[in-house]
Scaffold this motif. Structure first.
Motif, PDB file in Angstrom:
ATOM      1  N   HIS A  49       0.830  -1.204   0.000  1.00 35.61           N
ATOM      2  CA  HIS A  49       0.000   0.000   0.000  1.00 35.61           C
ATOM      3  C   HIS A  49       0.867   1.259   0.000  1.00 35.61           C
ATOM      4  O   HIS A  49       0.549   2.248  -0.686  1.00 35.61           O
ATOM      5  N   LEU A  50       1.959   1.227   0.750  1.00 33.31           N
ATOM      6  CA  LEU A  50       2.879   2.374   0.743  1.00 33.31           C
ATOM      7  C   LEU A  50       3.490   2.569  -0.640  1.00 33.31           C
ATOM      8  O   LEU A  50       3.639   3.703  -1.114  1.00 33.31           O
ATOM      9  N   MET A  51       3.851   1.464  -1.303  1.00 29.42           N
ATOM     10  CA  MET A  51       4.428   1.570  -2.648  1.00 29.42           C
ATOM     11  C   MET A  51       3.411   2.136  -3.631  1.00 29.42           C
ATOM     12  O   MET A  51       3.749   2.972  -4.466  1.00 29.42           O
ATOM     13  N   HIS A  52       2.162   1.691  -3.539  1.00 31.40           N
ATOM     14  CA  HIS A  52       1.124   2.209  -4.438  1.00 31.40           C
ATOM     15  C   HIS A  52       0.977   3.719  -4.272  1.00 31.40           C
ATOM     16  O   HIS A  52       0.940   4.476  -5.249  1.00 31.40           O
ATOM     17  N   LYS A  53       0.917   4.163  -3.019  1.00 31.74           N
ATOM     18  CA  LYS A  53       0.794   5.597  -2.737  1.00 31.74           C
ATOM     19  C   LYS A  53       2.013   6.350  -3.276  1.00 31.74           C
ATOM     20  O   LYS A  53       1.873   7.399  -3.914  1.00 31.74           O
ATOM     21  N   ALA A  54       3.204   5.816  -3.036  1.00 31.21           N
ATOM     22  CA  ALA A  54       4.430   6.497  -3.472  1.00 31.21           C
ATOM     23  C   ALA A  54       4.554   6.524  -4.986  1.00 31.21           C
ATOM     24  O   ALA A  54       4.977   7.535  -5.560  1.00 31.21           O
ATOM     25  N   ILE A  55       4.184   5.439  -5.648  1.00 32.93           N
ATOM     26  CA  ILE A  55       4.265   5.405  -7.110  1.00 32.93           C
ATOM     27  C   ILE A  55       3.268   6.391  -7.706  1.00 32.93           C
ATOM     28  O   ILE A  55       3.593   7.107  -8.664  1.00 32.93           O
ATOM     29  N   ALA A  56       2.083   6.461  -7.135  1.00 30.98           N
ATOM     30  CA  ALA A  56       1.096   7.422  -7.628  1.00 30.98           C
ATOM     31  C   ALA A  56       1.599   8.853  -7.467  1.00 30.98           C
ATOM     32  O   ALA A  56       1.414   9.685  -8.351  1.00 30.98           O
ATOM     33  N   ARG A  57       2.276   9.131  -6.345  1.00 32.97           N
ATOM     34  CA  ARG A  57       2.822  10.474  -6.125  1.00 32.97           C
ATOM     35  C   ARG A  57       3.994  10.755  -7.056  1.00 32.97           C
ATOM     36  O   ARG A  57       4.165  11.875  -7.528  1.00 32.97           O
ATOM     37  N   SER A  62      -1.787   8.064 -13.171  1.00 30.86           N
ATOM     38  CA  SER A  62      -2.131   7.144 -14.260  1.00 30.86           C
ATOM     39  C   SER A  62      -1.693   5.708 -13.994  1.00 30.86           C
ATOM     40  O   SER A  62      -2.080   4.817 -14.726  1.00 30.86           O
ATOM     41  N   CYS A  63      -0.910   5.477 -12.962  1.00 32.93           N
ATOM     42  CA  CYS A  63      -0.506   4.101 -12.683  1.00 32.93           C
ATOM     43  C   CYS A  63      -1.655   3.365 -12.004  1.00 32.93           C
ATOM     44  O   CYS A  63      -2.364   3.922 -11.188  1.00 32.93           O
ATOM     45  N   ALA A  64      -1.847   2.127 -12.413  1.00 31.66           N
ATOM     46  CA  ALA A  64      -2.943   1.324 -11.860  1.00 31.66           C
ATOM     47  C   ALA A  64      -2.372   0.039 -11.276  1.00 31.66           C
ATOM     48  O   ALA A  64      -1.604  -0.664 -11.942  1.00 31.66           O
ATOM     49  N   ALA A  65      -2.742  -0.266 -10.040  1.00 28.87           N
ATOM     50  CA  ALA A  65      -2.293  -1.491  -9.396  1.00 28.87           C
ATOM     51  C   ALA A  65      -2.917  -2.681 -10.110  1.00 28.87           C
ATOM     52  O   ALA A  65      -4.104  -2.703 -10.377  1.00 28.87           O
ATOM     53  N   GLU A  66      -2.103  -3.674 -10.417  1.00 26.91           N
ATOM     54  CA  GLU A  66      -2.576  -4.874 -11.081  1.00 26.91           C
ATOM     55  C   GLU A  66      -2.590  -6.070 -10.140  1.00 26.91           C
ATOM     56  O   GLU A  66      -3.505  -6.854 -10.145  1.00 26.91           O
ATOM     57  N   ARG A  67      -1.532  -6.199  -9.379  1.00 29.71           N
ATOM     58  CA  ARG A  67      -1.418  -7.355  -8.490  1.00 29.71           C
ATOM     59  C   ARG A  67      -0.624  -6.966  -7.259  1.00 29.71           C
ATOM     60  O   ARG A  67       0.473  -6.445  -7.360  1.00 29.71           O
ATOM     61  N   LEU A  68      -1.204  -7.209  -6.108  1.00 31.17           N
ATOM     62  CA  LEU A  68      -0.529  -6.964  -4.841  1.00 31.17           C
ATOM     63  C   LEU A  68      -0.384  -8.292  -4.125  1.00 31.17           C
ATOM     64  O   LEU A  68      -1.323  -9.080  -4.094  1.00 31.17           O
ATOM     65  N   ALA A  69       0.774  -8.540  -3.560  1.00 31.94           N
ATOM     66  CA  ALA A  69       0.957  -9.769  -2.786  1.00 31.94           C
ATOM     67  C   ALA A  69       1.939  -9.504  -1.662  1.00 31.94           C
ATOM     68  O   ALA A  69       3.066  -9.099  -1.893  1.00 31.94           O
ATOM     69  N   GLY A  70       1.472  -9.701  -0.454  1.00 38.49           N
ATOM     70  CA  GLY A  70       2.342  -9.616   0.714  1.00 38.49           C
ATOM     71  C   GLY A  70       2.422 -10.995   1.329  1.00 38.49           C
ATOM     72  O   GLY A  70       1.426 -11.534   1.786  1.00 38.49           O
ATOM     73  N   ARG A  71       3.573 -11.608   1.297  1.00 31.91           N
ATOM     74  CA  ARG A  71       3.786 -12.938   1.868  1.00 31.91           C
ATOM     75  C   ARG A  71       4.839 -12.799   2.962  1.00 31.91           C
ATOM     76  O   ARG A  71       5.479 -11.769   3.075  1.00 31.91           O
TER      77      ARG A  71
END
Length: 110
Positions: A49-57, A62-71
């Motif tokens: 979630h932090l990466m998604h926020k940072a990439i959007a900033r 225009s970036c869209a999350a496709e797949r998130l996986a936290g293992r």
């Protein structure tokens, strides 16, 4: 247990391997949570979630999350963007994520 997924607001599905015996509808089962692995999974999930926020900033909305996986052992964040990220954009994302983590760690210690 291999995985847990939220199916509805208060319904969770658990995926695992039956090592011995036979499982039938109506049987009672119990599951144990590996507390350390779960904590690692939570941290890796949070960082997606932090990466998604940072990439959007950094790269724009225009970036869209496709797949998130936290293992427990890794995190994965795939996204679609109009162009590859530059080295400067990657460094900016790393800096934003690290700053969020450090700010949170400081707040927890206070």
């Amino acid at each position: 247990m291999e995985d847990t997924q939220k199916i509805q607001a208060s319904v969770f599905g658990h995926h695992g391997v039956l090592k011995t015996g036979k499982l039938s509808v109506g049987n009672n089962v119990s599951a144990r949570v590996d507390v350390q692995a779960r904590a690692r999974t939570e941290r890796n999930h949070s960082v997606t979630h932090l990466m998604h926020k940072a990439i959007a900033r950094s790269a724009g909305r225009s970036c869209a999350a496709e797949r998130l996986a936290g293992r427990p052992d890794k995190t994965r964040f795939d996204f679609v963007h109009t162009q590859p990220m530059s080295d400067a954009e990657i460094r900016k994302v790393e800096a934003i994520v690290n700053a969020e983590i450090l700010a949170n760690a400081s707040a927890v210690r206070a």
